[in-house]
Design a protein around this motif. Structure first.
Motif, PDB file in Angstrom:
ATOM      1  N   VAL A   7     -14.371 -34.909 -19.620  1.00  0.00           N
ATOM      2  CA  VAL A   7     -14.983 -35.907 -18.776  1.00  0.00           C
ATOM      3  C   VAL A   7     -14.167 -37.181 -18.876  1.00  0.00           C
ATOM      4  CG1 VAL A   7     -17.002 -37.561 -19.182  1.00  0.00           C
ATOM      5  CG2 VAL A   7     -17.240 -34.973 -19.736  1.00  0.00           C
ATOM      6  N   ARG A   8     -13.433 -37.603 -20.019  1.00  0.00           N
ATOM      7  CA  ARG A   8     -12.592 -38.748 -19.789  1.00  0.00           C
ATOM      8  C   ARG A   8     -11.636 -38.710 -18.608  1.00  0.00           C
ATOM      9  NH1 ARG A   8      -9.869 -42.015 -23.488  1.00  0.00           N
ATOM     10  NH2 ARG A   8     -11.861 -42.682 -24.205  1.00  0.00           N
ATOM     11  N   HIS A   9     -10.951 -37.503 -18.459  1.00  0.00           N
ATOM     12  CA  HIS A   9      -9.804 -37.130 -17.587  1.00  0.00           C
ATOM     13  C   HIS A   9     -10.193 -37.120 -16.243  1.00  0.00           C
ATOM     14  CE1 HIS A   9      -7.402 -35.389 -21.307  1.00  0.00           C
ATOM     15  NE2 HIS A   9      -7.205 -36.803 -21.017  1.00  0.00           N
ATOM     16  N   SER A  10     -11.425 -36.587 -15.706  1.00  0.00           N
ATOM     17  CA  SER A  10     -11.713 -36.007 -14.465  1.00  0.00           C
ATOM     18  C   SER A  10     -12.940 -36.172 -13.982  1.00  0.00           C
ATOM     19  CB  SER A  10     -11.237 -34.496 -14.232  1.00  0.00           C
ATOM     20  OG  SER A  10     -11.647 -33.696 -15.122  1.00  0.00           O
ATOM     21  N   GLY A  11     -13.769 -36.900 -14.906  1.00  0.00           N
ATOM     22  CA  GLY A  11     -15.363 -37.053 -14.622  1.00  0.00           C
ATOM     23  C   GLY A  11     -16.201 -35.929 -14.902  1.00  0.00           C
ATOM     24  N   GLY A  12     -15.462 -34.881 -15.455  1.00  0.00           N
ATOM     25  CA  GLY A  12     -16.402 -33.532 -15.681  1.00  0.00           C
ATOM     26  C   GLY A  12     -16.358 -32.607 -14.585  1.00  0.00           C
ATOM     27  N   PHE A  13     -15.390 -32.767 -13.753  1.00  0.00           N
ATOM     28  CA  PHE A  13     -14.807 -31.999 -12.599  1.00  0.00           C
ATOM     29  C   PHE A  13     -13.525 -31.477 -12.713  1.00  0.00           C
ATOM     30  CE2 PHE A  13     -18.190 -34.850 -11.080  1.00  0.00           C
ATOM     31  CZ  PHE A  13     -19.175 -33.826 -10.375  1.00  0.00           C
ATOM     32  N   ASP A  14     -13.381 -30.309 -12.366  1.00  0.00           N
ATOM     33  CA  ASP A  14     -11.772 -29.603 -12.496  1.00  0.00           C
ATOM     34  C   ASP A  14     -11.048 -30.024 -11.411  1.00  0.00           C
ATOM     35  OD1 ASP A  14     -12.178 -27.542 -14.581  1.00  0.00           O
ATOM     36  OD2 ASP A  14     -13.406 -26.551 -13.474  1.00  0.00           O
ATOM     37  N   ARG A  15      -9.916 -30.658 -11.982  1.00  0.00           N
ATOM     38  CA  ARG A  15      -8.735 -31.088 -10.986  1.00  0.00           C
ATOM     39  C   ARG A  15      -7.448 -30.280 -11.521  1.00  0.00           C
ATOM     40  NH1 ARG A  15      -8.434 -37.476 -10.976  1.00  0.00           N
ATOM     41  NH2 ARG A  15      -6.920 -37.145  -9.472  1.00  0.00           N
ATOM     42  N   PRO A  16      -7.473 -28.868 -11.269  1.00  0.00           N
ATOM     43  CA  PRO A  16      -6.273 -28.116 -11.559  1.00  0.00           C
ATOM     44  C   PRO A  16      -5.005 -28.848 -11.296  1.00  0.00           C
ATOM     45  CG  PRO A  16      -7.558 -27.206  -9.839  1.00  0.00           C
ATOM     46  CD  PRO A  16      -8.265 -28.350 -10.352  1.00  0.00           C
TER      47      PRO A  16
END
Length: 334
Positions: A242-251
Motif C-alpha cells: 500500500v505504501r509503495h503503489s497504493g495497493g495496485f500492482d506496478r511490476p
C-alpha cells in the motif's frame, strides 16, 4: 650486617609484592549477548507454490516459520458448507475456499511437511472476517470451527489416508493472528478460554518484548522506518504494498520496491542486532504483490541474517516454548 644493596633489593621486592596484592582484580568477563531473534510469519497460507518456496527458504537458512492458516482453504467447493462464520450463513468467506479436493489434498500435504520440519502451524481463523464487533461467544464459535475443520480435514474431504498423529497435531495449535489485525477485548477473553498460548495481532511503535497477559503472550508487528523519508510502516508486506503503489500492482517498479523493503528490514535488524537485541517480527502473505517484490526482499534478507551464528530465525511457538519450557507442536506422520 646485610649490605645496603641487599636491603634496597629486598625493599623493592616487598613493595612490588604489596602492589600486586593491592591491585584491582581483573574485570569480570562481559556476559554473553543473547542471540538476535527474528520471527517471520505468513498469513492465510494458501498457494501450494508458496508453501514450497517458503519451506525451501527455511531449508537453505535454517529458519523456522509460523504459518497462520485460514481454515477455509481446507474446504473444497463441495464441502464449503461445513463452515459458518458468526452471523453469516454457511459457506460464506471473505477469501473464498480451496479450488478443489485435489487442492485441499496438496495443501494438507504441505501443512504436514512443514509441521514435520519444525515449523509452527497457527490459526488465522477461517473466513477472514473482521471480528472487531464479535462477542467472546462469537470468537469461541470461530475457534471451534477452525479446530474442527483442521482436525477433520481429511475425513471432511474424503482424502485418505489420514497421516498418523494428524488429529493430535491439529488439536495442539497454540497461536492466533486476527484477520486485519483486528483485536478486541472479546478476542482476548476468548483466546485463553479456547486454549491458545499466544496472539500475534498487535502493532507496536517498534520492536517490543511481548508481554503475557491472562496466559496469552501478545506479540506485535513493529513499525519500522522505510523509504527516502524513513516514514514508519508496519513490518508486513501488505502495508509496504500500500505504501509503495497504493495497493495496485506496478511490476515495472518491482526491483525498486524489493530493494526499499530489504533496506528497511536490514536497518530494523541492525538497530536491534547492534543494540538491545529485542526480537524483530516480520509478516508476509502468500500473495506475490508487486511481482513478488516483498518475497524477493525476504529471501535476500533471510539469506543474509538467518545464517549468522548469533541470530535465530524462529517461530512464535519456538519463542514461547523456549521461554516457558513448554512442549513443541506435535509432529505429523511420525
Amino acid at each position: 650486617m646485610p649490605s645496603l644493596s641487599r636491603v634496597i633489593a629486598f625493599s623493592l621486592a616487598s613493595l612490588a609484592a604489596a602492589g600486586a596484592a593491592l591491585a584491582d582484580p581483573p574485570a569480570p568477563a562481559e556476559p554473553a549477548r543473547p542471540k538476535q531473534v527474528v520471527i517471520i510469519s505468513f498469513d492465510s497460507a494458501r498457494d501450494i507454490s508458496q508453501w514450497k518456496r517458503s519451506r525451501a527458504l527455511a531449508q537453505r537458512t535454517g529458519a523456522h516459520f509460523t504459518y497462520f492458516l485460514s481454515c477455509v482453504f481446507l474446504l473444497s467447493p463441495e464441502t464449503r458448507g461445513q463452515y459458518a462464520a458468526p452471523g453469516k450463513t454457511a459457506g460464506k468467506s471473505n477469501i473464498g475456499f480451496a479450488a478443489s479436493r485435489q487442492d485441499v489434498a496438496e495443501r494438507l500435504e504441505q501443512i504436514g511437511l512443514a509441521a514435520h520440519e519444525g515449523h509452527d502451524i497457527a490459526s488465522h481463523a477461517c473466513g477472514h472476517f473482521d471480528g472487531k464487533d464479535w462477542s467472546k461467544a462469537d470468537w469461541l464459535t470461530e475457534f471451534a470451527s477452525f479446530e474442527h475443520i483442521l482436525e477433520n480435514a481429511y475425513a471432511i474431504n474424503g482424502i485418505a489416508p489420514e497421516p498418523e498423529g494428524w488429529r493430535d497435531f491439529a488439536h495442539a495449535v497454540a497461536g492466533f493472528r486476527a484477520p486485519y489485525l483486528s483485536a478486541s477485548k472479546a478476542l482476548y477473553e476468548a483466546l485463553p478460554a479456547a486454549g491458545y498460548q499466544f496472539d500475534a495481532s498487535g502493532v507496536s511503535k517498534g520492536p517490543a518484548l511481548p508481554p503475557t497477559i491472562s496466559g496469552i503472550t501478545r506479540f506485535s508487528l513493529p513499525l519500522i522506518p522505510e523509504g527516502p523519508k524513513s516514514r514508519p510502516v508496519i513490518a508486513m508486506d501488505y502495508n509496504l504494498y500500500v505504501r509503495h503503489s497504493g495497493g495496485f500492482d506496478r511490476p515495472s517498479k518491482a526491483d525498486e520496491f524489493a530493494d526499499r523493503t530489504y533496506q528497511a528490514f536490514r536497518a530494523a535488524f541492525n538497530t536491534q542486532y547492534q543494540g538491545k537485541r529485542i526480537p524483530l517480527e516480520l509478516g508476509f502473505h502468500f500473495t506475490l504483490m508487486n511481482d513478488g517484490a516483498y518475497w524477493n526482499a525476504l529471501e535476500r534478507f533471510a539469506g543474509e541474517v538467518c545464517v549468522k551464528s548469533d541470530v535465530e530465525c524462529i517461530s512464535f511457538r519456538d519463542y514461547v516454548s523456549r521461554r516457558d519450557g513448554s512442549q513443541k507442536q506435535a509432529t505429523v506422520g511420525g
